[in-house]
Design a protein around this motif. Structure first.
Motif, PDB file in Angstrom:
ATOM      1  N   THR A 496     -70.080  -0.372 -35.684  1.00  0.00           N
ATOM      2  CA  THR A 496     -69.854  -1.776 -35.345  1.00  0.00           C
ATOM      3  C   THR A 496     -70.788  -2.643 -36.169  1.00  0.00           C
ATOM      4  N   SER A 497     -70.549  -3.957 -36.154  1.00  0.00           N
ATOM      5  CA  SER A 497     -71.415  -4.864 -36.914  1.00  0.00           C
ATOM      6  C   SER A 497     -72.823  -4.888 -36.333  1.00  0.00           C
ATOM      7  N   GLY A 498     -72.965  -4.395 -35.096  1.00  0.00           N
ATOM      8  CA  GLY A 498     -74.284  -4.294 -34.478  1.00  0.00           C
ATOM      9  C   GLY A 498     -75.012  -3.012 -34.848  1.00  0.00           C
ATOM     10  N   GLY A 499     -74.369  -2.159 -35.698  1.00  0.00           N
ATOM     11  CA  GLY A 499     -75.036  -0.949 -36.173  1.00  0.00           C
ATOM     12  C   GLY A 499     -74.840   0.267 -35.291  1.00  0.00           C
ATOM     13  N   LYS A 500     -73.969   0.193 -34.278  1.00  0.00           N
ATOM     14  CA  LYS A 500     -73.738   1.316 -33.376  1.00  0.00           C
ATOM     15  C   LYS A 500     -72.533   2.132 -33.858  1.00  0.00           C
ATOM     16  N   TYR A 501     -72.686   3.478 -33.864  1.00  0.00           N
ATOM     17  CA  TYR A 501     -71.584   4.354 -34.246  1.00  0.00           C
ATOM     18  C   TYR A 501     -70.649   4.581 -33.058  1.00  0.00           C
ATOM     19  N   VAL A 502     -69.344   4.599 -33.359  1.00  0.00           N
ATOM     20  CA  VAL A 502     -68.318   4.857 -32.345  1.00  0.00           C
ATOM     21  C   VAL A 502     -67.412   5.973 -32.846  1.00  0.00           C
ATOM     22  N   ALA A 503     -67.201   6.968 -32.010  1.00  0.00           N
ATOM     23  CA  ALA A 503     -66.237   8.037 -32.302  1.00  0.00           C
ATOM     24  C   ALA A 503     -64.944   7.682 -31.577  1.00  0.00           C
ATOM     25  N   PRO A 504     -63.962   7.126 -32.276  1.00  0.00           N
ATOM     26  CA  PRO A 504     -62.780   6.602 -31.587  1.00  0.00           C
ATOM     27  C   PRO A 504     -62.012   7.651 -30.795  1.00  0.00           C
ATOM     28  N   SER A 505     -61.929   8.890 -31.294  1.00  0.00           N
ATOM     29  CA  SER A 505     -61.136   9.894 -30.573  1.00  0.00           C
ATOM     30  C   SER A 505     -61.730  10.211 -29.209  1.00  0.00           C
ATOM     31  N   GLU A 506     -63.055  10.083 -29.084  1.00  0.00           N
ATOM     32  CA  GLU A 506     -63.689  10.299 -27.783  1.00  0.00           C
ATOM     33  C   GLU A 506     -63.232   9.255 -26.777  1.00  0.00           C
ATOM     34  N   VAL A 507     -63.227   7.999 -27.209  1.00  0.00           N
ATOM     35  CA  VAL A 507     -62.787   6.902 -26.335  1.00  0.00           C
ATOM     36  C   VAL A 507     -61.298   7.050 -26.022  1.00  0.00           C
ATOM     37  N   GLU A 508     -60.516   7.362 -27.050  1.00  0.00           N
ATOM     38  CA  GLU A 508     -59.067   7.510 -26.869  1.00  0.00           C
ATOM     39  C   GLU A 508     -58.739   8.654 -25.917  1.00  0.00           C
ATOM     40  N   ARG A 616     -52.260  -1.335 -40.801  1.00  0.00           N
ATOM     41  CA  ARG A 616     -51.522  -2.260 -41.685  1.00  0.00           C
ATOM     42  C   ARG A 616     -50.324  -2.862 -40.948  1.00  0.00           C
ATOM     43  N   THR A 617     -49.591  -2.018 -40.217  1.00  0.00           N
ATOM     44  CA  THR A 617     -48.388  -2.484 -39.527  1.00  0.00           C
ATOM     45  C   THR A 617     -48.724  -3.552 -38.496  1.00  0.00           C
ATOM     46  N   TYR A 618     -49.841  -3.370 -37.803  1.00  0.00           N
ATOM     47  CA  TYR A 618     -50.201  -4.294 -36.722  1.00  0.00           C
ATOM     48  C   TYR A 618     -51.438  -5.129 -37.083  1.00  0.00           C
ATOM     49  N   ALA A 619     -51.545  -5.455 -38.380  1.00  0.00           N
ATOM     50  CA  ALA A 619     -52.692  -6.243 -38.850  1.00  0.00           C
ATOM     51  C   ALA A 619     -52.772  -7.592 -38.145  1.00  0.00           C
ATOM     52  N   ASP A 620     -51.624  -8.234 -37.917  1.00  0.00           N
ATOM     53  CA  ASP A 620     -51.632  -9.542 -37.258  1.00  0.00           C
ATOM     54  C   ASP A 620     -52.139  -9.433 -35.823  1.00  0.00           C
ATOM     55  N   ALA A 621     -51.724  -8.382 -35.131  1.00  0.00           N
ATOM     56  CA  ALA A 621     -52.177  -8.188 -33.752  1.00  0.00           C
ATOM     57  C   ALA A 621     -53.683  -7.959 -33.713  1.00  0.00           C
ATOM     58  N   ILE A 622     -54.191  -7.171 -34.665  1.00  0.00           N
ATOM     59  CA  ILE A 622     -55.630  -6.902 -34.723  1.00  0.00           C
ATOM     60  C   ILE A 622     -56.392  -8.193 -35.010  1.00  0.00           C
ATOM     61  N   THR A 623     -55.896  -8.959 -35.986  1.00  0.00           N
ATOM     62  CA  THR A 623     -56.539 -10.239 -36.310  1.00  0.00           C
ATOM     63  C   THR A 623     -56.558 -11.151 -35.097  1.00  0.00           C
ATOM     64  N   GLY A 624     -55.454 -11.138 -34.343  1.00  0.00           N
ATOM     65  CA  GLY A 624     -55.366 -11.990 -33.163  1.00  0.00           C
ATOM     66  C   GLY A 624     -56.382 -11.635 -32.094  1.00  0.00           C
ATOM     67  N   MET A 625     -56.674 -10.331 -31.963  1.00  0.00           N
ATOM     68  CA  MET A 625     -57.643  -9.922 -30.940  1.00  0.00           C
ATOM     69  C   MET A 625     -59.063 -10.362 -31.290  1.00  0.00           C
ATOM     70  N   TYR A 626     -59.320 -10.571 -32.577  1.00  0.00           N
ATOM     71  CA  TYR A 626     -60.658 -11.000 -32.980  1.00  0.00           C
ATOM     72  C   TYR A 626     -60.717 -12.493 -33.303  1.00  0.00           C
ATOM     73  N   ALA A 627     -59.592 -13.176 -33.227  1.00  0.00           N
ATOM     74  CA  ALA A 627     -59.550 -14.601 -33.564  1.00  0.00           C
ATOM     75  C   ALA A 627     -60.474 -15.380 -32.638  1.00  0.00           C
ATOM     76  N   GLY A 628     -61.329 -16.181 -33.230  1.00  0.00           N
ATOM     77  CA  GLY A 628     -62.216 -17.036 -32.445  1.00  0.00           C
ATOM     78  C   GLY A 628     -63.432 -16.315 -31.905  1.00  0.00           C
ATOM     79  N   ALA A 629     -63.496 -14.995 -32.114  1.00  0.00           N
ATOM     80  CA  ALA A 629     -64.650 -14.248 -31.600  1.00  0.00           C
ATOM     81  C   ALA A 629     -65.811 -14.363 -32.570  1.00  0.00           C
ATOM     82  N   ASN A 630     -66.990 -14.371 -32.034  1.00  0.00           N
ATOM     83  CA  ASN A 630     -68.187 -14.409 -32.872  1.00  0.00           C
ATOM     84  C   ASN A 630     -68.488 -13.004 -33.362  1.00  0.00           C
ATOM     85  N   GLU A 631     -68.268 -12.770 -34.653  1.00  0.00           N
ATOM     86  CA  GLU A 631     -68.488 -11.427 -35.196  1.00  0.00           C
ATOM     87  C   GLU A 631     -69.711 -11.383 -36.104  1.00  0.00           C
ATOM     88  N   ALA A 632     -70.549 -12.342 -35.961  1.00  0.00           N
ATOM     89  CA  ALA A 632     -71.748 -12.365 -36.801  1.00  0.00           C
ATOM     90  C   ALA A 632     -72.699 -11.251 -36.395  1.00  0.00           C
TER      91      ALA A 632
END
Length: 632
Positions: A496-508, A616-632
Motif C-alpha cells: 500500500t502507499s503506507g508501506g504495508k504489504y498485503v497478500a491478496p489471496s489470503e484476504v480473498e 483492465r476490464t474494470y478500470a473505471d470501477a476501480i477508479t470510481g472506488m478511489y475517486a475523491g479519496a486521499n491517497e497521499a
C-alpha cells in the motif's frame, strides 16, 4: 538407501514402459470406465439416459497399440509433436498413450482455446498431427491452416457430418486410424514394442503450454522421466492406491489431470473418466469414487450450494447447518492440533458428542452426495480457503491440498490421507526437494522439473538454475515438520502507499470462507492508501436469495445492482474486516455485472484469475472506488 528412494531411482524410462508392464501384470483388471448413451428404444432406456462401460488393461492396450501403429503408418517418428484438443474422455487417454507408445510427444490444447491461440500452440510446437474432438476443433485448424505448414493430419474422436473443407489436411476418424494401425501391425508386429524400447528418459514426452495470467503461453518441455517419476512418486507416497476408484473430470490438457493418469498406470487402480462439469453431481453417486481431484472452486461451489440450500429451507434447518458447520471446523481444528502435538487425532468428549450428532444430521448427507466412499479429494491449481478445508475435513471428506506447477509436472507437495494439515500444501513427494529463498520464494528441485521452455532459452534461464533449482514465483514457508504453506504469488503481493504489504489471496480466501454468495473476488490496493475489491457472485446461490427478497424476475445483472444485494454483501465484508489487520481491510467494493469467466479471458482454463485482464476490464470501477479519496 530407503526402499522408497530405491523405487524412485529404479523407475522405468517412461510411462509407456509402465503401461506395457501394467498390461502384462493385470491384463484382465479394470482400467477405465466411461459413460455412453443408452438406446432410448431399449427396454431399460430413456431419452438422455447413460450407462458406464469398462475397458480392461488388455482392451486398452489393444486400442493404444492400434493408435500408435496408425501414427507410425502416417510417418510419425520419435519426438514428433502430435496435439490433442478435446475434453476429458477416455479417447484422450488412449490418444496420449498411443502418442507415447509411438515415440511421439503430446502437445496439449484446451478445447476452449480460440482459433488464433490454438494456431499459435500448434505452430510453435511444430505439431504434425492433431487429435480433434469434433468438427468445431477441426474448424480451428482449418481456419488457420496457412499458419500451420507442419500440420498434415487431423484425427476426429467424434464422427460428424458437414465437416469443413480441409484442403491440405488428411482427415480421419479415430476408428479409421485404429484400422490403419491394426493393418500396419500385420506387417510390423513388433513396431510398438520397438518404439517403446527405444524411448529414453530425457526424450520429449509432452509440451504443455502455460495458460498464464499474463502474456503469450510458453511451451513447457516435460520429458518421459518427468512422468515416470510422477507415477512412481504418487504410488510410493500413498496418494494413489491399487484399490482406488478415481473420478477423473479435470481437463487432461492441464498438467494436474495429466500427472494423475501417470500415477493411475503405476498403481493399476480404476479411473472413471468424464469431463462434463455439469455431470459431476450426477456421476458421483454412480461411480462412488474413493478419490477425486479438483480445483478449489468446485469445493467452494459445493459449500456455497449446501449453505444456500439450508438458507432457503430456513428456520431450524438453517440453524442446524450453521451449528454443524461450526462443529465441523472446531472438530477439524482440534483433531489436527492434537495430531501435530501428540501424533494422535483426538478431541474432548463434549466436542466428540456434538460431532456425532452433527454427523447424523448433516455430514452423512454430504458424504453420500460424494458417493459415500470418498477417502480424500486432492485439490490443486489454486489456493483453497482454509476454513473450507476445515469444514470438509470435519464433515469426513478430507481435502488433500497439494502444490505444483506446469513446470514441475504438477505434483511437488501434497497432504497425505490421515496426515492432513489444513492451510498447508503438504509434504514434498519422495524425490522432490523444497527450499525457501531469502526473499521467501519457493524453490523446487527434482525429476519432475521441466527441462525448459520450448525454444525460449532466455526465459528458461530466468527461472531454472544450472543446478536444477526452479524458481516458482510463489512465496511460502516450511514448518518444523516440513509441511509447505503458500503465502502468495510473488508477483501478486502488493504494498500500500503506507508501506504495508498485503497478500491478496489470503484476504480473498478468508472472504470465500465467510460469504456463501461469492464466486470470485479480486483485492486491489497496490500503491493505494486502502484496499478495495471487485466481487463476482455465484448466480446459482444469489438468484434463489433474490427471489425470496423482493427481486423475483430480475436478471442477474439487475440483482447484483440492487441496493438489497449490496447491503447483503456489505455485511459479509464487515465480518471479513473484523478478521484483518487495519491495512488489509476492504474499504469499498464493487459487485460485478457478471461473474468472471474463461470466455472473456478473465480466468485461465484452470480457473485462476488473470488479474491484469480483470483490472483492465474494470478500470473505471476501480477508479470510481478511489475517486475523491486521499491517497497521499
Amino acid at each position: 538407501m530407503s526402499s522408497v528412494q530405491s523405487m524412485i531411482e529404479r523407475r522405468p524410462p517412461s510411462v509407456a514402459h509402465l503401461f506395457l508392464s501394467r498390461v502384462k501384470a493385470t491384463p484382465d483388471g479394470e482400467a477405465y470406465r466411461y459413460p455412453v448413451p443408452v438406446d432410448e428404444h431399449a427396454a431399460d432406456g430413456a431419452p438422455g439416459a447413460e450407462q458406464w462401460r469398462s475397458l480392461t488393461w488388455a482392451q486398452t492396450a489393444e486400442r493404444v497399440r492400434a493408435v500408435a501403429a496408425g501414427l507410425m503408418s502416417l510417418g510419425i517418428e520419435a519426438e514428433d509433436r502430435v496435439a490433442i484438443s478435446a475434453t476429458t474422455r477416455v479417447e484422450w487417454i488412449i490418444a496420449d498413450l498411443g502418442n507415447m507408445c509411438a515415440g511421439a510427444a503430446t502437445t496439449t490444447v484446451y478445447p476452449s482455446t480460440n482459433a488464433a491461440e490454438t494456431a499459435f500452440i500448434l505452430a510453435n510446437s511444430g505439431s504434425r498431427a492433431l487429435f480433434a474432438e469434433n468438427a468445431a476443433q477441426l474448424a480451428k485448424a482449418v481456419a488457420e491452416k496457412a499458419q500451420l505448414p507442419a500440420l498434415e493430419t487431423v484425427v476426429l474422436f467424434d464422427d460428424a457430418d458437414g465437416l469443413p473443407e480441409a484442403e491440405g489436411l488428411t482427415v480421419l476418424t479415430l476408428a479409421e486410424l485404429e484400422e490403419r494401425g491394426t493393418a500396419y501391425l500385420v506387417d510390423h508386429p513388433d513396431a510398438v514394442d520397438k518404439a517403446v524400447d527405444a524411448l529414453a528418459p530425457e526424450q520429449l514426452a509432452t509440451l504443455i503450454y502455460t495458460s498464464g495470467t499474463t502474456g503469450r503461453p510458453k511451451g513447457v518441455r516435460l520429458v518421459h522421466d518427468c512422468w515416470a517419476y510422477e507415477a512412481v512418486a504418487q504410488e510410493e507416497s500413498g496418494l494413489l492406491r491399487a484399490d482406488d476408484v478415481q473420478f477423473m473430470w479435470l481437463p487432461l490438457s492441464h498438467v494436474f489431470g495429466k500427472t494423475l493418469i501417470s500415477g493411475q498406470i503405476a498403481t493399476g487402480h480404476v479411473m472413471a473418466v468424464d469431463g462434463r462439469v455439469d455431470r459431476i453431481i450426477h456421476n458421483l453417486p454412480a461411480i462412488r469414487p474413493t478419490l477425486m481431484a479438483s480445483a478449489p472452486r468446485i469445493f467452494e461451489k459445493v459449500y456455497n450450494g449446501i449453505a444456500g440450500k439450508a438458507r432457503a429451507e430456513g428456520g431450524a434447518k438453517y440453524k442446524i447447518f450453521l451449528w454443524a458447520a461450526r462443529v465441523a471446523r472446531a472438530y477439524a481444528h482440534t483433531t489436527q492440533a492434537s495430531q501435530i502435538a501428540t501424533g494422535t487425532a483426538s478431541a474432548p468428549l463434549g466436542l466428540r458428542l456434538q460431532h456425532a450428532v452433527a454427523d447424523k444430521l448433516v455430514y452423512a448427507k454430504i458424504r453420500a452426495a460424494f458417493g459415500g466412499r470418498m477417502r480424500g479429494s486432492v485439490s490443486g491449481s489454486a489456493a483453497l480457503a482454509p476454513e473450507i478445508g476445515f469444514f470438509f475435513m470435519g464433515a469426513g471428506v478430507p481435502i488433500l491440498e497439494g502444490y505444483g506447477l506446469t513446470e514441475t509436472s504438477a505434483g511437488s507437495t501434497v497432504n497425505r490421507d490421515g496426515h492432513v494439515r489444513v492451510g498447508t500444501v503438504g509434504l514434498p513427494l519422495p524425490g522432490t526437494e523444497v527450499r525457501i529463498a531469502e526473499d521467501g520464494e519457493i524453490l523446487l528441485r527434482g525429476p519432475g522439473v521441466m527441462r525448459g521452455y520450448h525454444d525460449m532459452p532466455e526465459q528458461t534461464a530466468e527461472v531454472l538454475e544450472s543446478d536444477g533449482w526452479f524458481h516458482t514465483g510463489d512465496i511460502g514457508e516450511l514448518d518444523k515438520d516440513g509441511y509447505l504453506r503458500i503465502t502468495d504469488r510473488k508477483k501478486d503481493m502488493f504494498k500500500t502507499s503506507g508501506g504495508k504489504y498485503v497478500a491478496p489471496s489470503e484476504v480473498e480466501g478468508k472472504f470465500k470462507a465467510i460469504c456463501p454468495f461469492v464466486s470470485n473476488i479480486l483485492v486491489i490496493g497496490n500503491q493505494r492508501n486502502f484496499c478495495t475489491a471487485l466481487i463476482g457472485l455465484d448466480e446459482t446461490v444469489i438468484m434463489p436469495w433474490a427471489a425470496e427478497h423482493g427481486l423475483a424476475g430480475k436478471s442477474y445483472a439487475e440483482v447484483v445492482a440492487a441496493p438489497e444485494t449490496h447491503q447483503l454483501i456489505e455485511g459479509f465484508v464487515k465480518r471479513l474486516n473484523g478478521e484483518l489487520q487495519r491495512w488489509q481491510t476492504i474499504k469499498k467494493f464493487t459487485l460485478l455485472p457478471r461473474d468472471l469467466d474463461i470466455e472473456h479471458g478473465e480466468l485461465t482454463p484452470s480457473l485462476k484469475i488473470k488479474r491484469p485482464v480483470v483490472e483492465r476490464t474494470y478500470a473505471d470501477a476501480i477508479t470510481g472506488m478511489y475517486a475523491g479519496a486521499n491517497e497521499a
